[in-house]
Design an enzyme around this catalytic site. Structure first.
Site, PDB file in Angstrom:
ATOM      1  N   ASP A  60       7.795  -1.688  -4.072  1.00  0.00           N
ATOM      2  CA  ASP A  60       8.283  -3.058  -3.882  1.00  0.00           C
ATOM      3  C   ASP A  60       9.336  -3.401  -4.931  1.00  0.00           C
ATOM      4  OD1 ASP A  60       6.357  -4.706  -1.862  1.00  0.00           O
ATOM      5  OD2 ASP A  60       5.200  -3.179  -2.905  1.00  0.00           O
ATOM      6  N   THR A 101       2.269  -3.862   3.021  1.00  0.00           N
ATOM      7  CA  THR A 101       1.948  -3.038   1.846  1.00  0.00           C
ATOM      8  C   THR A 101       0.688  -2.206   2.068  1.00  0.00           C
ATOM      9  OG1 THR A 101       2.968  -4.698   0.416  1.00  0.00           O
ATOM     10  CG2 THR A 101       1.542  -3.079  -0.644  1.00  0.00           C
TER      11      THR A 101
END
Length: 363
Positions: free
Chosen positions: A132, A225
């Site tokens: 990320d 995620t």
């Protein structure tokens, strides 16, 4: 003038002497021809403008009739399709967005191969990985290089990395090593960052509050995620909003099959051994959408995408989220039953599911 009376001859001579320029009709003023002439010119000009407008309207209408709902874009020498070359704006924005997402996707693929992905927990308990942080920094760098005055709304910030030097250094090494293997493309997205501090500052450049006016980029470096951590579906997402209206979008799906064939429950979640994966989607509002294989350098050839027709709703491929908290799976099952859909639902994390529907691999 023989045979004429003397007084008639005198009148003719008088008229010749005055000249035609002095002759005035009792029923038409001398300047009366100017009004019809000016009116005619205005009418001709109006007709010309109308014909040009009609030509543009017909051309645009013809294109909208002849081209599918999702049409090809011609954005640069890297694009092979030409039907949408008349698209007047946002071509450069889309090219930058697609290259930025492609480069960020390369970084996430490197992270996915690591045994430890550096998972942290945010205030809302959702996980965040080193992927990320790295993907966000790379995309922001590309936006700032090309559109320095644009606002950026992103998910991550650098405070936790400034407190964890080891993790910061690990991500910096990944960011530093992630390059596009095409010189022009890599230069366009900013090339290699100068230092780890520049990386952290760049990561912190996505804190705009947004708003209804101006140009704002919305960025989700890794959507899905949990899917990313499982090695399944996730997406790198970027969009440009102008005065509250979405204009450009690019999404990278590194684990999505390249083929547009209908998804199966196994392939839909994590791909399958022997199946080529990695797809990059792009669109300009009103100009259709394309997909292409994710590459490592310049953008690869694209093709237009469209949803598929479903003559028999019972044959539809039902898509939903993997996480029950993100999708009312019980309600979805009841909807499928009422519609007569007997196929097993396809569960995918992230916006990969919407991309699959947009290209006809799901419904």
């Amino acid at each position: 003038m023989s045979g004429m009376r003397d007084e008639d001859k005198a009148e003719v001579r008088e008229r010749k002497g005055r000249g035609a320029s002095e002759y005035k009709s009792p029923s038409m003023p001398a300047n009366s021809l100017l009004l019809p002439l000016s009116t005619l010119l205005v009418a001709l000009l109006s007709l010309t403008v109308a014909l040009l407008a009609l030509k543009t309207t017909v051309s645009t209408t013809a294109a909208s009739i002849l081209l599918p709902a999702f049409s090809p874009l011609r954005l640069s020498r890297h694009y092979t399709n030409t039907a949408m070359s008349f698209t007047p704006s946002y071509r450069q924005e889309l090219r930058v967005a697609e290259l930025a997402v492609q480069r960020a996707s390369l970084l996430t693929q490197k992270v996915s191969q690591l045994k430890a992905k550096g998972t942290l927990s945010k205030d809302d308990t959702s996980p965040v990985t080193i992927g990320d942080f790295g993907a966000q920094a790379l995309i922001i760098q590309a936006i700032k290089k090309n559109f320095p005055d644009d606002e950026i709304v992103a998910e991550e910030e650098a405070s936790s990395l400034r407190e964890n030097k080891a993790l910061s250094n690990q991500i910096w090494e990944l960011v530093k090593e992630t390059r596009l293997n095409d010189t022009e493309s890599d230069w366009l997205v900013g090339g290699q960052m100068a230092s780890e501090e520049v990386f952290l500052d760049t990561l912190d450049s996505g804190k705009s509050a947004g708003g209804p006016k101006g140009r704002t980029w919305a960025l989700d470096p890794i959507d899905g995620t949990k899917g990313f951590l499982r090695g399944e579906q996730y997406a790198v997402c970027l969009g440009l909003i102008v005065d509250g209206d979405l204009k450009v979008g690019a999404i990278g799906c590194p684990n999505l099959p390249v083929s547009d064939a209908a998804l199966t429950p196994t392939v839909g979640q994590s791909g399958s051994e022997g199946i080529e994966t990695g797809v990059l989607f792009g669109t300009i509002k009103g100009a259709g959408s394309t997909s292409r294989k994710l590459g490592e350098g310049a953008l690869l050839p694209s093709k237009p995408i469209s949803m598929r027709p479903v003559p028999n709703i019972a044959d539809a491929c039902f898509c939903e989220s993997v996480e029950s908290g993100h999708s009312a799976q019980g309600d979805n099952a009841e909807v499928a039953r009422l519609l007569g859909i007997t196929n097993q639902s396809i569960r995918l994390d992230s916006q990969a599911k919407y991309c699959s529907i947009a290209r006809g691999a799901g419904d």
